[in-house]
Scaffold this motif. Structure first.
Motif, PDB file in Angstrom:
ATOM      1  N   ASN A 213       0.797  -1.218   0.000  1.00 63.20           N
ATOM      2  CA  ASN A 213       0.000   0.000   0.000  1.00 63.20           C
ATOM      3  C   ASN A 213       0.833   1.275   0.000  1.00 63.20           C
ATOM      4  N   ALA A 214       2.088   1.202   0.489  1.00 65.01           N
ATOM      5  CA  ALA A 214       2.881   2.422   0.638  1.00 65.01           C
ATOM      6  C   ALA A 214       4.358   2.103   0.627  1.00 65.01           C
ATOM      7  N   LEU A 215       5.153   3.092   0.224  1.00 68.99           N
ATOM      8  CA  LEU A 215       6.612   3.009   0.222  1.00 68.99           C
ATOM      9  C   LEU A 215       7.198   4.156   1.023  1.00 68.99           C
ATOM     10  N   CYS A 216       8.371   3.920   1.578  1.00 70.29           N
ATOM     11  CA  CYS A 216       9.150   4.945   2.263  1.00 70.29           C
ATOM     12  C   CYS A 216      10.611   4.686   1.962  1.00 70.29           C
ATOM     13  N   LEU A 217      11.294   5.660   1.390  1.00 66.05           N
ATOM     14  CA  LEU A 217      12.703   5.531   1.065  1.00 66.05           C
ATOM     15  C   LEU A 217      13.504   6.410   2.002  1.00 66.05           C
ATOM     16  N   SER A 218      14.412   5.783   2.768  1.00 66.82           N
ATOM     17  CA  SER A 218      15.267   6.493   3.712  1.00 66.82           C
ATOM     18  C   SER A 218      16.710   6.195   3.352  1.00 66.82           C
ATOM     19  N   GLY A 219      17.387   7.166   2.749  1.00 65.34           N
ATOM     20  CA  GLY A 219      18.719   6.892   2.224  1.00 65.34           C
ATOM     21  C   GLY A 219      18.628   5.840   1.138  1.00 65.34           C
ATOM     22  N   ARG A 220      19.349   4.730   1.317  1.00 64.01           N
ATOM     23  CA  ARG A 220      19.281   3.633   0.348  1.00 64.01           C
ATOM     24  C   ARG A 220      18.368   2.507   0.811  1.00 64.01           C
ATOM     25  N   THR A 221      17.694   2.697   1.929  1.00 67.65           N
ATOM     26  CA  THR A 221      16.839   1.657   2.482  1.00 67.65           C
ATOM     27  C   THR A 221      15.397   1.910   2.081  1.00 67.65           C
ATOM     28  N   LEU A 222      14.766   0.869   1.538  1.00 67.93           N
ATOM     29  CA  LEU A 222      13.402   0.988   1.057  1.00 67.93           C
ATOM     30  C   LEU A 222      12.461   0.179   1.948  1.00 67.93           C
ATOM     31  N   TYR A 223      11.475   0.861   2.523  1.00 71.95           N
ATOM     32  CA  TYR A 223      10.465   0.223   3.351  1.00 71.95           C
ATOM     33  C   TYR A 223       9.151   0.154   2.575  1.00 71.95           C
ATOM     34  N   ALA A 224       8.432  -0.927   2.771  1.00 68.99           N
ATOM     35  CA  ALA A 224       7.120  -1.102   2.150  1.00 68.99           C
ATOM     36  C   ALA A 224       6.136  -1.550   3.214  1.00 68.99           C
ATOM     37  N   ALA A 225       4.907  -1.089   3.111  1.00 67.21           N
ATOM     38  CA  ALA A 225       3.858  -1.459   4.061  1.00 67.21           C
ATOM     39  C   ALA A 225       2.675  -2.017   3.305  1.00 67.21           C
ATOM     40  N   GLY A 226       2.053  -3.052   3.873  1.00 71.31           N
ATOM     41  CA  GLY A 226       0.909  -3.625   3.195  1.00 71.31           C
ATOM     42  C   GLY A 226       0.294  -4.769   3.952  1.00 71.31           C
ATOM     43  N   VAL A 227      -0.097  -5.791   3.188  1.00 70.91           N
ATOM     44  CA  VAL A 227      -0.814  -6.920   3.764  1.00 70.91           C
ATOM     45  C   VAL A 227      -0.326  -8.200   3.120  1.00 70.91           C
ATOM     46  N   SER A 228      -0.249  -9.246   3.910  1.00 73.20           N
ATOM     47  CA  SER A 228       0.077 -10.585   3.417  1.00 73.20           C
ATOM     48  C   SER A 228      -0.779 -11.593   4.167  1.00 73.20           C
ATOM     49  N   GLY A 229      -1.675 -12.253   3.440  1.00 75.11           N
ATOM     50  CA  GLY A 229      -2.527 -13.241   4.071  1.00 75.11           C
ATOM     51  C   GLY A 229      -3.406 -12.686   5.169  1.00 75.11           C
ATOM     52  N   GLY A 230      -3.845 -11.436   5.045  1.00 72.92           N
ATOM     53  CA  GLY A 230      -4.698 -10.818   6.046  1.00 72.92           C
ATOM     54  C   GLY A 230      -3.971 -10.274   7.253  1.00 72.92           C
ATOM     55  N   THR A 231      -2.632 -10.241   7.203  1.00 67.95           N
ATOM     56  CA  THR A 231      -1.820  -9.736   8.306  1.00 67.95           C
ATOM     57  C   THR A 231      -1.101  -8.466   7.867  1.00 67.95           C
ATOM     58  N   ALA A 232      -1.077  -7.459   8.715  1.00 67.44           N
ATOM     59  CA  ALA A 232      -0.379  -6.212   8.414  1.00 67.44           C
ATOM     60  C   ALA A 232       1.126  -6.427   8.533  1.00 67.44           C
ATOM     61  N   VAL A 233       1.872  -5.984   7.509  1.00 74.53           N
ATOM     62  CA  VAL A 233       3.304  -6.269   7.430  1.00 74.53           C
ATOM     63  C   VAL A 233       4.052  -5.022   6.979  1.00 74.53           C
ATOM     64  N   VAL A 234       5.286  -4.859   7.485  1.00 72.61           N
ATOM     65  CA  VAL A 234       6.255  -3.900   6.954  1.00 72.61           C
ATOM     66  C   VAL A 234       7.474  -4.688   6.497  1.00 72.61           C
ATOM     67  N   TRP A 235       7.921  -4.419   5.268  1.00 71.91           N
ATOM     68  CA  TRP A 235       9.123  -5.033   4.718  1.00 71.91           C
ATOM     69  C   TRP A 235      10.246  -4.006   4.622  1.00 71.91           C
ATOM     70  N   ARG A 236      11.481  -4.467   4.745  1.00 72.48           N
ATOM     71  CA  ARG A 236      12.653  -3.615   4.544  1.00 72.48           C
ATOM     72  C   ARG A 236      13.551  -4.269   3.509  1.00 72.48           C
ATOM     73  N   ASP A 237      13.793  -3.566   2.410  1.00 73.41           N
ATOM     74  CA  ASP A 237      14.639  -4.070   1.329  1.00 73.41           C
ATOM     75  C   ASP A 237      14.271  -5.494   0.931  1.00 73.41           C
ATOM     76  N   GLY A 238      12.982  -5.720   0.801  1.00 77.62           N
ATOM     77  CA  GLY A 238      12.497  -6.984   0.274  1.00 77.62           C
ATOM     78  C   GLY A 238      12.282  -8.082   1.285  1.00 77.62           C
ATOM     79  N   LYS A 239      12.614  -7.855   2.558  1.00 81.10           N
ATOM     80  CA  LYS A 239      12.468  -8.874   3.596  1.00 81.10           C
ATOM     81  C   LYS A 239      11.498  -8.385   4.669  1.00 81.10           C
ATOM     82  N   PRO A 240      10.706  -9.309   5.261  1.00 89.19           N
ATOM     83  CA  PRO A 240       9.809  -8.877   6.343  1.00 89.19           C
ATOM     84  C   PRO A 240      10.591  -8.263   7.501  1.00 89.19           C
ATOM     85  N   LEU A 241      10.177  -7.093   7.920  1.00 87.37           N
ATOM     86  CA  LEU A 241      10.784  -6.429   9.065  1.00 87.37           C
ATOM     87  C   LEU A 241       9.887  -6.565  10.290  1.00 87.37           C
ATOM     88  N   TYR A 242       8.610  -6.225  10.144  1.00 88.78           N
ATOM     89  CA  TYR A 242       7.658  -6.328  11.243  1.00 88.78           C
ATOM     90  C   TYR A 242       6.371  -6.982  10.754  1.00 88.78           C
TER      91      TYR A 242
END
Length: 353
Positions: A213-242
């Motif tokens: 649903n959303a992106l955030c770029l901080s320096g060279r680090t890219l964060y993404a926020a969204g949903v996976s299987g009905g669960t709220a997730v944040v990814w960092r550089d392609g890997k699940p962060l939270y």
């Protein structure tokens, strides 16, 4: 899933923008070296319904700044971006059998997007003197994620019969990042991030429905926020962060931003027949959002400046009401309750008087 009641009949895809991309916002670290803002200009985009049609609108500090359409057709504003005191807005308008993606500048139509037919714009970003928009357009019988630059198609990300949707775009150093979802064959939609003209990160495996649903770029680090299987997730550089929720009820992260060393996300989870708006900080719930006298709420956008956390979204009840929160409490009520209204995007400009 219990979110249908908050949608109109159009295809809802929240567009959200990350506050970490606001160079004027200061850090919230504990060093005390960063100055605190003395005030804010808070721009919000969404729609109101003064009559029978949805009217795309922009508010500033709780007061209507622009009505982007005249109410002849249904229209929605999904993203707002402010650069050099110029206000850019992206959304779309229903025009007969067509749906036309559009970009507005300071309340006036700058250009439509797409080749006619069906197109949507969900995100806008200004950089290097150019204006970028992300969304989707019907092509070959399927929806195709696209990025436009200054009104012209820049990238398309799938080929029919595959379908895709871009909900966010950010630009840095000449690179264009977009994100959303991609569906091919019989798989469920996968969460996808693109860089320039190619796939950059495939975040999920297609076994359950997912999307960014959303992106955030901080320096060279890219964060993404969204949903996976009905669960709220944040990814960092392609890997699940939270993983923000435990999967016991449907939830989505709708927006993400970083301030100092802290990462914030806004989203919701369902509880019974209501949506409960939540702000998370570093993967942990920071606070729930007040719904006033409504019946649940949902934030679509979060921004952090100094020590202040702002979010924008919708309070549900007998009508949908567009609001801005500061902390956990409502700061501005943008629509008056006489018709539906929602706030999909926010851009905060701090003032240092």
């Amino acid at each position: 899933m219990t979110t249908n009641r908050k949608h109109l009949s159009h295809t809802l895809a929240a567009l959200l923008f990350a506050a970490a991309l606001f160079p004027s916002c200061s850090s919230d670290d504990d060093s005390g070296r960063q100055p605190q803002p003395t005030g804010y200009d808070i721009y919000t985009a969404g729609y109101k319904t003064p009559g029978t049609k949805a009217v795309a609108a922009v508010w500033k500090n709780g007061e209507e700044l622009y009505t982007l359409t005249d109410g002849t057709n249904d229209a929605w504003a999904y993203s707002v971006f402010v650069a050099d005191q110029t206000v850019y807005t992206a959304g779309y308008e229903q025009q007969g059998d067509e749906i036309v993606a559009k970009v507005w500048e300071n309340g006036t139509l700058k250009y439509p997007l797409g080749n006619g037919g069906i197109s949507y714009a969900y995100s806008v970003f200004a950089a290097g003197g150019s204006v970028y928009a992300a969304g989707s357009e019907q092509s070959g019988g399927a929806m195709t994620a696209k990025v436009w630059k200054d009104g012209d198609e820049l990238y398309a990300y799938s080929v029919s019969p595959a379908s895709s949707l871009a909900k966010a775009v950010v630009v840095s150093g000449g690179d264009v990042y977009a994100a959303g979802n991609l569906r091919s064959g019989l798989t469920e939609p996968i969460a996808e991030v693109w860089k320039n003209d190619k796939a950059h990160f495939t975040l999920t495996d297609g076994k359950s429905s997912a999307g960014v649903n959303a992106l955030c770029l901080s320096g060279r680090t890219l964060y993404a926020a969204g949903v996976s299987g009905g669960t709220a997730v944040v990814w960092r550089d392609g890997k699940p962060l939270y993983t923000l929720t435990d999967g016991s009820s449907y939830a989505e992260a709708m927006s993400v931003c970083i301030s100092g060393n802290n990462l914030y996300a806004a989203g919701y989870y369902t509880e019974g027949f209501e949506e409960e708006g939540v702000i998370w900080k570093n993967g942990q719930e920071l606070f729930e959002l007040s719904d006033g006298t409504g019946s649940g709420c949902q934030p679509y956008s979060v921004a952090v400046c100094g020590n202040d956390v702002f979010s924008a979204g919708t309070v549900f009840g007998t009508t949908r009401t567009a609001v801005v929160w500061q902390g956990g409490e409502i700061r501005y009520t943008l629509t008056d309750g006489s018709g539906h209204g929602e706030a999909y995007s926010m851009f905060v400009v701090p003032r240092y008087d």
